[in-house]
Structure formats: C-alpha cells, structure tokens
Design an enzyme around this catalytic site. Structure first.
Site, PDB file in Angstrom:
ATOM      1  N   LYS A 193       0.860  -1.187   0.000  1.00 55.65           N
ATOM      2  CA  LYS A 193       0.000   0.000   0.000  1.00 55.65           C
ATOM      3  C   LYS A 193       0.890   1.229   0.000  1.00 55.65           C
ATOM      4  O   LYS A 193       1.677   1.441   0.928  1.00 55.65           O
ATOM      5  CB  LYS A 193      -0.896  -0.042   1.248  1.00 55.65           C
ATOM      6  CG  LYS A 193      -1.644   1.207   1.593  1.00 55.65           C
ATOM      7  CD  LYS A 193      -2.619   1.664   0.530  1.00 55.65           C
ATOM      8  CE  LYS A 193      -3.548   0.585   0.040  1.00 55.65           C
ATOM      9  NZ  LYS A 193      -4.522   1.001  -0.943  1.00 55.65           N
ATOM     10  N   HIS A 253     -10.484  -6.547  -4.571  1.00 54.98           N
ATOM     11  CA  HIS A 253     -10.055  -5.496  -3.640  1.00 54.98           C
ATOM     12  C   HIS A 253     -10.532  -5.846  -2.236  1.00 54.98           C
ATOM     13  O   HIS A 253     -11.465  -6.632  -2.067  1.00 54.98           O
ATOM     14  CB  HIS A 253     -10.695  -4.182  -4.100  1.00 54.98           C
ATOM     15  CG  HIS A 253     -10.775  -3.131  -3.053  1.00 54.98           C
ATOM     16  ND1 HIS A 253     -11.859  -2.982  -2.220  1.00 54.98           N
ATOM     17  CD2 HIS A 253      -9.897  -2.166  -2.699  1.00 54.98           C
ATOM     18  CE1 HIS A 253     -11.637  -1.976  -1.400  1.00 54.98           C
ATOM     19  NE2 HIS A 253     -10.459  -1.447  -1.677  1.00 54.98           N
TER      20      HIS A 253
HETATM   21  O1  GKR Z   1      -7.310  -0.025   4.219  1.00 57.55           O
HETATM   22  O2  GKR Z   1      -6.082   1.760   4.087  1.00 57.55           O
HETATM   23  C1  GKR Z   1      -6.725   0.841   3.588  1.00 57.55           C
HETATM   24  C2  GKR Z   1      -6.779   0.756   2.080  1.00 57.55           C
HETATM   25  O3  GKR Z   1      -6.216   1.917   1.550  1.00 57.55           O
HETATM   26  C3  GKR Z   1      -8.195   0.576   1.589  1.00 57.55           C
HETATM   27  O4  GKR Z   1      -9.059   1.511   2.160  1.00 57.55           O
HETATM   28  C4  GKR Z   1      -8.287   0.671   0.078  1.00 57.55           C
HETATM   29  O5  GKR Z   1      -9.634   0.780  -0.287  1.00 57.55           O
HETATM   30  O6  GKR Z   1      -7.239  -1.518   0.058  1.00 57.55           O
HETATM   31  C5  GKR Z   1      -7.806  -0.537  -0.646  1.00 57.55           C
HETATM   32  C6  GKR Z   1      -7.186  -0.317  -1.995  1.00 57.55           C
HETATM   33  O7  GKR Z   1      -6.737  -1.265  -2.579  1.00 57.55           O
HETATM   34  O8  GKR Z   1      -7.207   0.807  -2.497  1.00 57.55           O
HETATM   35 MG    MG Z   2      -6.348  -0.148  -4.383  1.00 60.09          MG
END
Ligand code: GKR
Ligand code: MG
Length: 434
Positions: free
Chosen positions: A204, A332
């Site tokens: 991420k 996702h």
């Molecule tokens: O959990 O911080 C998180 C992610 O950023 C999530 O909210 C995203 O929606 O996992 C997600 C993504 O692939 O963008």
């Molecule tokens: Mg994403």
C-alpha cells in the site's frame, strides 16, 4: 414433483461492530484503532438464517434500518425485485458518490450487497448447496490471496492503540511493529509470508514520496526474488508524470501498478506509456463506469469488491463484461472479518478466470465473529467451504463483545484524516500529492 414455496424473511438484525485495527498508513491518513463493520442477519419464517458483513458507518446503518420495511415479508429468492425496490426507495446512486478516498463511500451498493449475501446464504441452506454453486459452480478448490503490506506506526490498535503486547510472537508481534522504511516493509513481508504462505505481495503506497516507496519495492524484489509477483498501490496520489516516471522505473519488476493516478483519462495516458498492466479499485468501480473505461482504455484489471459492486451475482456479471472488453478481474479489500472473507472465497472460487492472487486485509485483523474462529491460510490460499450457504455461523458471544467495542469506541465513520491529525497536527488529505 411437489414444488416448494420459498420462505419469507421475518426478521432482519443489524449489528454494528468495531474490530481491532492497527495504525496502518495510507493516502488518506491513518487507520483508527478500530475498523467499523456491520453484521446483517436475515431470518426466515421457518427459522433459516443468513448472514453478511459490510463496511459500517452510521449512515449505512441508518439506511439499513430504513430498508428493513422493504425486506421483511420478502422471499430471499426475489433478489432482482428487492434490488429494484431498494433503488427506487433510496434513489439511484451516482458513480461520483464514491468520493476521493481510497475506500468507497457509497451507501446503496453496500446495503444491497449486505442483503444479497445474506439471502444467498439462506438460499444455500434451503437447497443444501454452498454459495459457490449458486454462482455457477466451483472453478477451483482453493482461492489464493496476496500479502498486503502497509506502512505503519508501532501499535496493536484496539485497546492498546499505539502500544504493543510485549508477549506477542510471530506474526502477532510483527503486526504491531513499526514499518516506515524499506527494511521495515521487508521484515513485515517476511513475517506475513512465514505465517500465511502468500505467493504475491502488494504494498500500500501513497504514504511517502514515490522515491521511498519505489525503494521498498526494489527491496522486496531483492529479498524475495523474481518469482514472487509484486504490486504497489499509491491510491491515485501520483500525477500522470510521476506515474509514468516511477512506472518506468519499476517496469519488469511489478506485475501490475494499482491506481497510480486519478481518473479514467489519466489512467489511460499512463497505461499507454507503460508496458506494465494497470489495475483499479478507484476509477472503474460501478457498471456506470464501464462505458468510460472502455472508451479511453483506463485499466487492464478491475479489482472488484462484492461489497461495492452490488453483491456476488453482480461480480459474476462483471467478470463477463471484463472478458468481453479484454480486462482481467481480481479482488479489492478493506479491513474485514470472516463473513466477508467467506463471501470473497466463494466468489473467488466461482470466477471463470483468476489470474492474480486476491487482496485481503484479513492478516491485519485479530478478532473473529464466526464460530469456527479465524480462517486458516495454507500456502496463501483458503479452501472453499463445502457446507450449505457461506459455510460460516455467527459466534453470538463474539458478536456481543464486538458490538460493545462499537458502543464504547465512539467512532461513527471511517475518517483516516482525523486519525492522522492526532499524530501530525494539521495534516490534510490531498487527492493528488506527488
Ligand atoms: O485499508 O487503508 C486501507 C486501504 O487503503 C483501503 O481503504 C483501500 O480501499 O485496500 C484498498 C485499496 O486497494 O485501495
Ligand atoms: Mg487499491
């Protein structure tokens, strides 16, 4: 042969819960100590119950309460007409209602998904078939997931917040450790891989400058070699120029680049400039987005999510559209427990093609709300449940405890910006940062 008449839904129980979530960083800020989920239980007049789990917040919960009058008395088989009635009651939700955050802020899609999954669980129990069979049958026995790495502050989340449980070992300890540089990320990946056996890795991004995040990708490559596919997801925080610059740098190193930049048009410009495939859970997130996606060629892979694509059947329909228009379909995720995971596994098992390991936040969670406890991963994959319906049963004690967390934690919606401001005063979410 005597034709059975379908039962009617007599009760709908909506339980908001708060689950422990560590201080994970993302483009919009910081995860709160608890992630909110809502558990929906539908019970028929002959006492068959179906469950589902969706992201929770007060507006989704209030809308679910309002939807109750449309659901009680209905047959769980009538999913199309229930969907139409929900839409005419709440009004059509535009694609732009998704918002700019990494997560989807729509309401109706989540509500419909909650009802649909619980109804499919009931239909499975009535027919004696697992949900995967209601979706067209099993294409595989095990569904593979990817390691989902996060930059994070030290902390366990939940009651401990930024503190840690010093007695924890293995992944339980690694989950609490700080990871804010390439070394921390490699350490996290090794610990996660050791416990879950994942065969692909996603980082991420959108947290630090692209140089630093790209260095982490190269460090992962160095540590794991070329046979573990890598991905990075800056959640659309990069400009087109930055995406092309860093996309080129990582060419041949990553299997796909996820949402480097914002909007279908920008994604299509980046896509034309790179050989690496692009994936999205941000620019093509509803059927209304498909014509635009096809017109400009926004992405190669759509990361579907049954929670916001309108359920499991809608995700199966999406898979057909994807193959018609030359896209791959993968999955996702957001912070979640085992009811969502079970639904993801049934869907993952039914999809005709599954070229990439699916996303899941599950290793970041330590709570569970189902009787069998937490799901086991073997070599990064989960075996598809064979029992009727989703194959999971609510643990009522755990549900009560997690509901109590919800009442005590005082959170009403996901707000990563506010959480981040508690650590970095004045911090602001910017839709495009680098
Ligand atoms: O959990 O911080 C998180 C992610 O950023 C999530 O909210 C995203 O929606 O996992 C997600 C993504 O692939 O963008
Ligand atoms: Mg994403």
């Amino acid at each position: 042969m005597k034709i059975k008449s379908a039962p009617r839904i007599r009760e709908m129980i909506i339980t908001p819960i708060a689950i422990t979530d560590p201080p994970l960083l993302n483009a919009a800020g910081l995860h709160a100590p608890y992630a909110l989920r809502t558990i929906v239980e539908l019970i028929t007049d002959d006492n068959i119950s179906g469950v589902s789990e969706i992201p929770g917040n007060t507006s989704i919960n209030e809308a679910l309460e309002e939807a109750r009058q449309l659901i009680i008395g209905r047959s769980p088989i009538q999913l199309s007409s229930i969907g139409r009635e929900l839409e005419s009651y709440f009004g059509k939700e535009t694609a732009s209602a998704r918002g700019e955050t990494p997560w989807d802020q729509r309401k109706l899609v989540h509500i419909f998904s909650a009802i649909e999954v619980a109804c499919l669980d009931i239909i499975g129990k009535i027919t004696g078939l697992p949900v995967v069979d209601l979706l067209g049958g099993k294409m595989r026995d095990r569904v593979p997931f990817a390691a989902y790495l996060f930059y994070k502050y030290e902390g366990a989340g939940g009651e401990l917040g930024f503190n840690i449980d010093r007695n924890a070992t293995g992944w339980n300890a690694a989950r609490q450790a700080k990871a804010i540089d390439p070394e921390g990320i490699v350490h996290q990946a090794k610990a996660m891989g050791k416990t879950f056996g994942f065969r692909s890795i996603k980082l991420k991004g959108g947290v630090f400058e692209p140089d630093q995040e790209t260095a982490a990708v190269f460090a992962l490559r160095e540590a794991f070699g070329e046979h573990i596919p890598l991905r990075i997801d800056p959640n659309a925080l990069w400009t087109v120029e930055t995406s092309i610059q860093y996309g080129r740098k990582m060419e041949g190193i990553i299997e796909y680049l996820e949402d480097p930049t914002r909007g279908q048009k920008n994604m299509s410009i980046v896509r034309q400039a790179l050989k690496t495939p692009l994936a999205t859970n941000m620019c093509t997130t509803s059927f209304d987005d498909i014509p635009g996606s096809v017109a400009v060629g926004a992405e190669d892979i759509i990361l579907s999510d049954h929670h916001f694509w309108g359920g499991l059947r809608a995700s199966m329909e999406l898979s057909k559209i994807c193959s018609t228009f030359g896209r791959h379909l993968s999955m996702h995720s957001n912070s979640h427990l085992g009811i969502s995971l079970a639904a993801m596994v049934h869907l993952g098992a039914a999809l005709p093609h599954l070229p990439y390991d699916l996303d899941t936040h599950y290793p970041w969670q330590s709570d569970e709300v189902i009787k069998t406890g937490r799901f086991n991963f073997e070599d990064g994959a989960i075996a598809v449940p064979n029992e009727p319906g989703l194959g999971v049963e609510l643990d009522r004690q755990a549900l009560a405890r997690l509901h109590q967390n919800y009442l005590q934690c005082g959170l009403t919606k996901r707000d990563d910006e506010t959480e981040m401001q508690k650590v970095v005063p004045g911090w602001k979410f910017e839709a495009v940062r680098w």
